[in-house]
Design a protein around this motif. Structure first.
Motif, PDB file in Angstrom:
ATOM      1  N   ARG A  18       0.798  -1.210   0.000  1.00  0.00           N
ATOM      2  CA  ARG A  18       0.000   0.000   0.000  1.00  0.00           C
ATOM      3  C   ARG A  18       0.839   1.272   0.000  1.00  0.00           C
ATOM      4  NH1 ARG A  18      -5.174  -1.753   1.823  1.00  0.00           N
ATOM      5  NH2 ARG A  18      -5.812   0.317   2.440  1.00  0.00           N
ATOM      6  N   ASN A  19       2.090   1.197   0.463  1.00  0.00           N
ATOM      7  CA  ASN A  19       2.919   2.389   0.635  1.00  0.00           C
ATOM      8  C   ASN A  19       3.085   3.208  -0.631  1.00  0.00           C
ATOM      9  OD1 ASN A  19       3.400   2.383   3.324  1.00  0.00           O
ATOM     10  ND2 ASN A  19       5.423   1.462   3.204  1.00  0.00           N
ATOM     11  N   MET A  20       3.344   2.559  -1.723  1.00  0.00           N
ATOM     12  CA  MET A  20       3.627   3.290  -2.949  1.00  0.00           C
ATOM     13  C   MET A  20       2.613   2.957  -4.031  1.00  0.00           C
ATOM     14  SD  MET A  20       7.762   3.168  -3.141  1.00  0.00           S
ATOM     15  CE  MET A  20       7.748   4.087  -4.683  1.00  0.00           C
ATOM     16  N   LYS A  21       1.381   2.775  -3.652  1.00  0.00           N
ATOM     17  CA  LYS A  21       0.364   2.430  -4.641  1.00  0.00           C
ATOM     18  C   LYS A  21       0.240   3.561  -5.652  1.00  0.00           C
ATOM     19  CE  LYS A  21      -4.342   1.007  -5.274  1.00  0.00           C
ATOM     20  NZ  LYS A  21      -5.658   0.899  -4.699  1.00  0.00           N
ATOM     21  N   GLN A  26       1.924  -3.636  -7.497  1.00  0.00           N
ATOM     22  CA  GLN A  26       2.865  -3.765  -6.394  1.00  0.00           C
ATOM     23  C   GLN A  26       3.074  -5.238  -6.067  1.00  0.00           C
ATOM     24  OE1 GLN A  26       4.520  -1.157  -4.859  1.00  0.00           O
ATOM     25  NE2 GLN A  26       3.604  -0.004  -6.510  1.00  0.00           N
ATOM     26  N   ILE A  27       4.339  -5.638  -5.956  1.00  0.00           N
ATOM     27  CA  ILE A  27       4.672  -7.025  -5.636  1.00  0.00           C
ATOM     28  C   ILE A  27       5.579  -7.026  -4.411  1.00  0.00           C
ATOM     29  CG2 ILE A  27       5.756  -9.162  -6.433  1.00  0.00           C
ATOM     30  CD1 ILE A  27       5.252  -8.168  -9.312  1.00  0.00           C
ATOM     31  N   VAL A  28       5.221  -7.831  -3.425  1.00  0.00           N
ATOM     32  CA  VAL A  28       6.055  -8.022  -2.247  1.00  0.00           C
ATOM     33  C   VAL A  28       6.332  -9.514  -2.136  1.00  0.00           C
ATOM     34  CG1 VAL A  28       6.195  -7.810   0.259  1.00  0.00           C
ATOM     35  CG2 VAL A  28       5.060  -6.024  -1.067  1.00  0.00           C
ATOM     36  N   TYR A  66     -11.546  -3.852   2.104  1.00  0.00           N
ATOM     37  CA  TYR A  66     -11.102  -2.500   1.770  1.00  0.00           C
ATOM     38  C   TYR A  66     -11.136  -2.188   0.279  1.00  0.00           C
ATOM     39  CZ  TYR A  66      -9.643  -2.513   6.590  1.00  0.00           C
ATOM     40  OH  TYR A  66      -9.638  -2.601   7.953  1.00  0.00           O
ATOM     41  N   GLY A  67     -11.514  -3.147  -0.541  1.00  0.00           N
ATOM     42  CA  GLY A  67     -11.655  -2.884  -1.961  1.00  0.00           C
ATOM     43  C   GLY A  67     -10.446  -3.262  -2.807  1.00  0.00           C
ATOM     44  N   ASP A  68      -9.261  -3.353  -2.220  1.00  0.00           N
ATOM     45  CA  ASP A  68      -8.089  -3.766  -2.986  1.00  0.00           C
ATOM     46  C   ASP A  68      -8.174  -5.263  -3.260  1.00  0.00           C
ATOM     47  OD1 ASP A  68      -6.886  -1.260  -3.022  1.00  0.00           O
ATOM     48  OD2 ASP A  68      -5.849  -1.601  -1.126  1.00  0.00           O
ATOM     49  N   LYS A  69      -7.680  -5.659  -4.425  1.00  0.00           N
ATOM     50  CA  LYS A  69      -7.670  -7.074  -4.797  1.00  0.00           C
ATOM     51  C   LYS A  69      -6.237  -7.565  -4.828  1.00  0.00           C
ATOM     52  CE  LYS A  69     -12.089  -7.249  -5.541  1.00  0.00           C
ATOM     53  NZ  LYS A  69     -12.946  -7.814  -4.555  1.00  0.00           N
ATOM     54  N   TYR A  70      -6.022  -8.744  -4.260  1.00  0.00           N
ATOM     55  CA  TYR A  70      -4.690  -9.317  -4.165  1.00  0.00           C
ATOM     56  C   TYR A  70      -4.646 -10.697  -4.790  1.00  0.00           C
ATOM     57  CZ  TYR A  70      -3.922  -5.823  -0.494  1.00  0.00           C
ATOM     58  OH  TYR A  70      -3.811  -4.654   0.215  1.00  0.00           O
ATOM     59  N   HIS A  71      -3.441 -11.087  -5.192  1.00  0.00           N
ATOM     60  CA  HIS A  71      -3.177 -12.460  -5.603  1.00  0.00           C
ATOM     61  C   HIS A  71      -1.971 -12.930  -4.790  1.00  0.00           C
ATOM     62  CE1 HIS A  71      -2.699 -16.035  -7.998  1.00  0.00           C
ATOM     63  NE2 HIS A  71      -1.417 -15.739  -8.140  1.00  0.00           N
ATOM     64  N   MET A  72      -2.049 -14.130  -4.256  1.00  0.00           N
ATOM     65  CA  MET A  72      -0.942 -14.699  -3.501  1.00  0.00           C
ATOM     66  C   MET A  72      -0.537 -16.020  -4.113  1.00  0.00           C
ATOM     67  SD  MET A  72      -1.349 -14.168   0.569  1.00  0.00           S
ATOM     68  CE  MET A  72      -0.414 -15.523   1.175  1.00  0.00           C
ATOM     69  N   LEU A  83      -0.581  -6.749  -5.329  1.00  0.00           N
ATOM     70  CA  LEU A  83      -1.728  -5.854  -5.303  1.00  0.00           C
ATOM     71  C   LEU A  83      -2.134  -5.639  -6.754  1.00  0.00           C
ATOM     72  CD1 LEU A  83      -3.677  -3.954  -3.855  1.00  0.00           C
ATOM     73  CD2 LEU A  83      -1.929  -2.189  -3.971  1.00  0.00           C
ATOM     74  N   LEU A  84      -3.317  -6.101  -7.100  1.00  0.00           N
ATOM     75  CA  LEU A  84      -3.748  -6.082  -8.494  1.00  0.00           C
ATOM     76  C   LEU A  84      -4.381  -4.755  -8.878  1.00  0.00           C
ATOM     77  CD1 LEU A  84      -5.450  -9.578  -8.633  1.00  0.00           C
ATOM     78  CD2 LEU A  84      -3.133  -8.996  -9.327  1.00  0.00           C
ATOM     79  N   GLU A  85      -4.126  -4.346 -10.089  1.00  0.00           N
ATOM     80  CA  GLU A  85      -4.834  -3.225 -10.684  1.00  0.00           C
ATOM     81  C   GLU A  85      -5.868  -3.824 -11.630  1.00  0.00           C
ATOM     82  OE1 GLU A  85      -4.426  -0.003 -10.000  1.00  0.00           O
ATOM     83  OE2 GLU A  85      -2.835  -0.438  -8.567  1.00  0.00           O
ATOM     84  N   ASN A  86      -7.034  -3.282 -11.651  1.00  0.00           N
ATOM     85  CA  ASN A  86      -8.125  -3.773 -12.513  1.00  0.00           C
ATOM     86  C   ASN A  86      -8.488  -5.232 -12.227  1.00  0.00           C
ATOM     87  OD1 ASN A  86      -8.024  -1.243 -13.789  1.00  0.00           O
ATOM     88  ND2 ASN A  86      -6.473  -1.996 -15.227  1.00  0.00           N
ATOM     89  N   GLU A  87      -8.178  -5.695 -11.024  1.00  0.00           N
ATOM     90  CA  GLU A  87      -8.572  -7.024 -10.544  1.00  0.00           C
ATOM     91  C   GLU A  87      -8.078  -8.187 -11.382  1.00  0.00           C
ATOM     92  OE1 GLU A  87     -12.662  -7.333  -9.446  1.00  0.00           O
ATOM     93  OE2 GLU A  87     -12.728  -5.282  -8.707  1.00  0.00           O
ATOM     94  N   LYS A  88      -6.982  -8.003 -12.140  1.00  0.00           N
ATOM     95  CA  LYS A  88      -6.468  -9.134 -12.911  1.00  0.00           C
ATOM     96  C   LYS A  88      -4.942  -9.136 -12.890  1.00  0.00           C
ATOM     97  CE  LYS A  88      -6.562  -6.813 -17.334  1.00  0.00           C
ATOM     98  NZ  LYS A  88      -6.913  -6.846 -18.716  1.00  0.00           N
TER      99      LYS A  88
END
Length: 128
Positions: A18-21, A26-28, A66-72, A83-88
């Motif tokens: 989230r820091n630099m969205k 964003q990949i961690v 919170y509305g953000d979509k993630y993939h792990m 952290l996905l943009e446009n949910e894909k």
């Protein structure tokens, strides 16, 4: 699942997504079992990511309110959270840099680089 329900290790990982969205994905990357102290003096803090933190993150990314979509994705003890943009997931995921790494081998590489940079260079004038 809410932010307050997360373990400290899970919060440390998610804060990095989230820091630099911005317009970039964003990949961690983190390693389950990772522990390290960061900072110095009064600004020192510890990041510890254990199995319960992973389970916590897994649950949070599925139930996020919170509305953000993630993939792990997990391969042995190495986990990527995106952290996905446009949910894909983009087709060219390898083109995106990893924003933050909490991994032992990454820590070792950084320590080796710092050690090399700290060693004084031999000056030709000193070798008379």
């Amino acid at each position: 699942m809410e932010w307050a329900d997360l373990t400290e290790g899970a919060k440390a990982v998610l804060e990095q997504t989230r820091n630099m969205k911005n317009d970039q994905i964003q990949i961690v990357e983190f390693e389950v079992g990772f522990e390290n102290n960061y900072g110095e003096g009064d600004n020192q803090y510890k990041v510890s990511i254990q199995e319960d933190d992973y389970e916590n993150l897994k649950r949070f990314t599925k139930e996020n309110e919170y509305g953000d979509k993630y993939h792990m994705a997990r391969n042995k003890n190495i986990v990527k959270i995106i952290l996905l943009e446009n949910e894909k997931i983009p087709d060219n995921l390898s083109e995106f840099p990893v924003f933050r790494q909490y991994k032992f081998d990454y820590l070792q590489k950084n320590e080796e680089t710092q050690t090399e940079e700290e060693q004084p260079e031999e000056n030709e004038d000193d070798q008379q």
